[in-house]
Scaffold this motif. Structure first.
Motif, short mmCIF file in Angstrom:
data_model
loop_
_atom_site.label_atom_id
_atom_site.label_comp_id
_atom_site.label_asym_id
_atom_site.label_seq_id
_atom_site.Cartn_x
_atom_site.Cartn_y
_atom_site.Cartn_z
N ALA A 1 58.00 -5.50 -30.90
CA ALA A 1 57.38 -6.31 -31.87
C ALA A 1 56.20 -5.71 -32.31
CB ALA A 1 56.40 -7.65 -30.93
N TYR A 2 55.48 -4.67 -31.81
CA TYR A 2 54.34 -4.00 -32.34
C TYR A 2 54.95 -3.23 -33.94
CZ TYR A 2 50.49 -0.68 -33.36
OH TYR A 2 49.63 -0.01 -34.14
N ALA A 3 56.31 -2.55 -33.49
CA ALA A 3 57.02 -1.75 -34.61
C ALA A 3 56.96 -2.51 -35.84
CB ALA A 3 58.17 -1.05 -34.33
N TYR A 4 57.42 -3.89 -35.46
CA TYR A 4 57.85 -4.85 -36.69
C TYR A 4 56.34 -5.51 -37.38
CZ TYR A 4 59.13 -9.16 -39.06
OH TYR A 4 59.19 -10.43 -39.75
N LEU A 5 55.42 -5.71 -36.38
CA LEU A 5 54.01 -6.18 -36.90
C LEU A 5 53.35 -5.08 -37.61
CD1 LEU A 5 52.25 -8.57 -37.04
CD2 LEU A 5 51.20 -7.66 -34.94
N LEU A 6 53.53 -3.75 -37.14
CA LEU A 6 52.62 -2.66 -37.94
C LEU A 6 53.50 -2.36 -39.40
CD1 LEU A 6 50.99 -0.37 -38.16
CD2 LEU A 6 53.10 1.15 -36.97
N GLY A 7 54.65 -2.77 -39.47
CA GLY A 7 55.30 -2.54 -41.00
C GLY A 7 54.67 -3.67 -41.77
N LEU A 8 54.52 -5.02 -41.25
CA LEU A 8 54.05 -6.28 -41.82
C LEU A 8 52.60 -5.69 -42.30
CD1 LEU A 8 55.39 -9.48 -39.99
CD2 LEU A 8 56.21 -8.46 -42.19
N TYR A 9 51.70 -5.53 -41.05
CA TYR A 9 50.54 -5.06 -41.61
C TYR A 9 50.43 -4.14 -42.78
CZ TYR A 9 45.98 -2.87 -41.34
OH TYR A 9 44.77 -2.19 -41.69
N LEU A 10 50.85 -3.03 -42.66
CA LEU A 10 51.05 -2.04 -43.58
C LEU A 10 51.38 -2.57 -45.03
CD1 LEU A 10 52.32 1.15 -41.86
CD2 LEU A 10 49.93 0.70 -42.51
N GLY A 11 52.30 -3.67 -45.04
CA GLY A 11 52.65 -3.80 -46.29
C GLY A 11 51.78 -5.18 -46.84
N ASP A 12 51.80 -6.31 -45.76
CA ASP A 12 50.73 -7.48 -46.67
C ASP A 12 49.80 -7.66 -45.67
OD1 ASP A 12 52.04 -7.84 -49.06
OD2 ASP A 12 53.65 -8.94 -48.13
N GLY A 13 49.26 -6.83 -44.75
CA GLY A 13 48.22 -7.17 -44.02
C GLY A 13 46.69 -6.54 -44.23
N ILE B 1 61.06 -0.54 -40.07
CA ILE B 1 61.66 -0.75 -41.31
C ILE B 1 61.84 -2.12 -41.68
CG2 ILE B 1 63.95 -0.37 -42.72
CD1 ILE B 1 62.22 2.20 -42.37
N ARG B 2 62.20 -2.83 -40.89
CA ARG B 2 62.37 -4.48 -41.04
C ARG B 2 60.95 -5.19 -41.45
NH1 ARG B 2 63.32 -9.01 -37.92
NH2 ARG B 2 62.80 -7.93 -36.03
N GLY B 3 60.02 -4.55 -40.71
CA GLY B 3 58.72 -5.32 -41.04
C GLY B 3 58.30 -4.92 -42.55
N LEU B 4 58.44 -3.27 -42.79
CA LEU B 4 57.89 -2.92 -44.33
C LEU B 4 58.78 -3.57 -45.18
CD1 LEU B 4 57.69 0.95 -43.47
CD2 LEU B 4 55.99 -0.56 -44.06
N ILE B 5 60.43 -4.02 -45.07
CA ILE B 5 61.11 -4.84 -46.12
C ILE B 5 60.44 -6.20 -46.12
CG2 ILE B 5 63.19 -5.60 -46.31
CD1 ILE B 5 63.03 -2.75 -47.39
N HIS B 6 60.31 -6.68 -44.87
CA HIS B 6 59.91 -8.10 -45.10
C HIS B 6 58.44 -8.38 -45.73
CE1 HIS B 6 62.65 -9.80 -41.36
NE2 HIS B 6 63.13 -9.34 -42.27
N SER B 7 57.73 -7.26 -45.63
CA SER B 7 56.35 -7.41 -46.33
C SER B 7 56.56 -7.12 -47.94
CB SER B 7 55.44 -6.57 -45.79
OG SER B 7 55.90 -5.23 -45.72
N ASP B 8 57.17 -6.01 -48.23
CA ASP B 8 56.98 -5.38 -49.56
C ASP B 8 58.40 -4.91 -49.84
OD1 ASP B 8 54.37 -5.71 -50.12
OD2 ASP B 8 53.80 -3.75 -49.42
N GLY B 9 59.45 -5.42 -49.34
CA GLY B 9 60.82 -4.91 -49.75
C GLY B 9 61.69 -6.13 -50.28
N CYS B 10 62.94 -6.00 -50.60
CA CYS B 10 63.89 -6.90 -50.80
C CYS B 10 65.22 -6.47 -50.89
CB CYS B 10 63.52 -7.74 -52.35
SG CYS B 10 63.53 -6.48 -53.62
N ARG B 11 66.22 -7.53 -50.83
CA ARG B 11 67.64 -6.91 -51.00
C ARG B 11 68.15 -7.78 -52.16
NH1 ARG B 11 72.81 -8.56 -50.09
NH2 ARG B 11 74.22 -6.91 -49.13
N ILE B 12 68.73 -7.18 -53.16
CA ILE B 12 69.03 -7.82 -54.38
C ILE B 12 70.27 -7.32 -54.70
CG2 ILE B 12 66.59 -7.78 -55.22
CD1 ILE B 12 67.39 -5.61 -57.15
N THR B 13 70.87 -8.03 -55.72
CA THR B 13 72.26 -7.73 -56.19
C THR B 13 72.15 -7.18 -57.78
OG1 THR B 13 73.34 -9.41 -55.02
CG2 THR B 13 74.71 -8.51 -56.80
#
Length: 251
Positions: A60-72, A165-177
């Motif tokens: 959970a920390y690895a995920y939250l760290l990604g969120l924090y670096l992006g949008d925290g 990686i998932r935390g970073l993508i969820h904060s500052d990333g996206c999957r597009i076509t």
């Protein structure tokens, strides 16, 4: 908490024959405090808050760290302690829920509440320990100062790279076509393919992202905006398949 000079002045008035009551009225200091200073002049040392142990849940920390670096962000409370705030777009209720669940898993007993803003929800939690758990906290914007992981943080990211990686993508990333056109048998046809983007102004945060992708065997390409590094693209079929398996689109 009264300083030593204030305590000495109050006791000097007592030594002149003044009553405790009159000294209290003149100085605004309680009679109980003045009485206690007659037995102990020096203030008791303040007990520092206990250092937090490691995160309760490394995954959970690895995920939250990604969120924090992006949008925290972490901001001080007016009196004591700190608020951890993660901005979650209202368009992704699944992301909002995962963020709310990650916080108490990282810091046992942490309470979580939400503050609604225009187009997003600030998932918020109060604790004295957030700066210790996220030592990247500091004055100014993240992209205007150096950011690096502490050794203990890097160990967690190395053990749970996909959560990071998932935390970073969820904060500052996206999957597009994406789409392009190709000549097939002399006829131009539209061709679509999935692609992941990660966008962050901070070169240090982009580097944390790409270093982790390298360890996972994910191929990536830097993209620029107005000649400046800005986006990281993952478009190769095998690499997109890896990202789909472990990250997937936001929901």
């Amino acid at each position: 908490m009264y300083d030593l000079s204030t305590r000495k002045r109050a006791l000097a008035l007592i030594a002149q024959g003044r009553s405790i009551n009159s000294v209290s009225q003149e100085t605004g200091i309680s009679r109980a405090a003045i009485r206690s200073w007659r037995h102990r002049l020096e203030p008791l040392p303040r007990m520092a808050p206990p250092e937090p142990g490691p995160p309760a849940d490394d995954c959970a920390y690895a995920y939250l760290l990604g969120l924090y670096l992006g949008d925290g962000c972490i901001s001080p409370h007016p009196r004591s302690g700190y608020y951890l705030r993660i901005a979650c777009a209202d368009a992704w209720p699944g992301l909002l829920q995962q963020c709310r669940e990650a916080i108490p898993n990282v810091l046992s007993g942490a309470r979580v509440f939400s503050v609604q803003k225009q187009g997003c929800t600030m998932v918020t939690s109060y604790s004295r320990n957030w700066p210790r758990l996220f030592p990247q906290h500091g004055p100014g914007k993240k992209h205007e100062r150096r950011l690096a992981l502490e050794p203990w943080q890097q160990e967690i990211v190395d053990a749970h790279p996909w959560e990071f990686i998932r935390g970073l993508i969820h904060s500052d990333g996206c999957r597009i076509t994406n789409w392009t056109t190709r000549l097939v048998g002399g006829e131009r046809k539209r061709y679509e393919y999935p692609r992941y983007f990660f966008t962050n102004v901070s070169g240090d945060i982009r580097r944390l992202y790409t270093d982790t992708l390298d360890r996972l065997g994910v191929e990536w390409t830097p993209c620029t905006r107005n000649g400046n590094p800005y986006n990281i693209s993952v478009a190769r079929k095998a690499s997109v398949a890896l990202m789909d398996l472990h990250v997937g689109p936001k929901h």
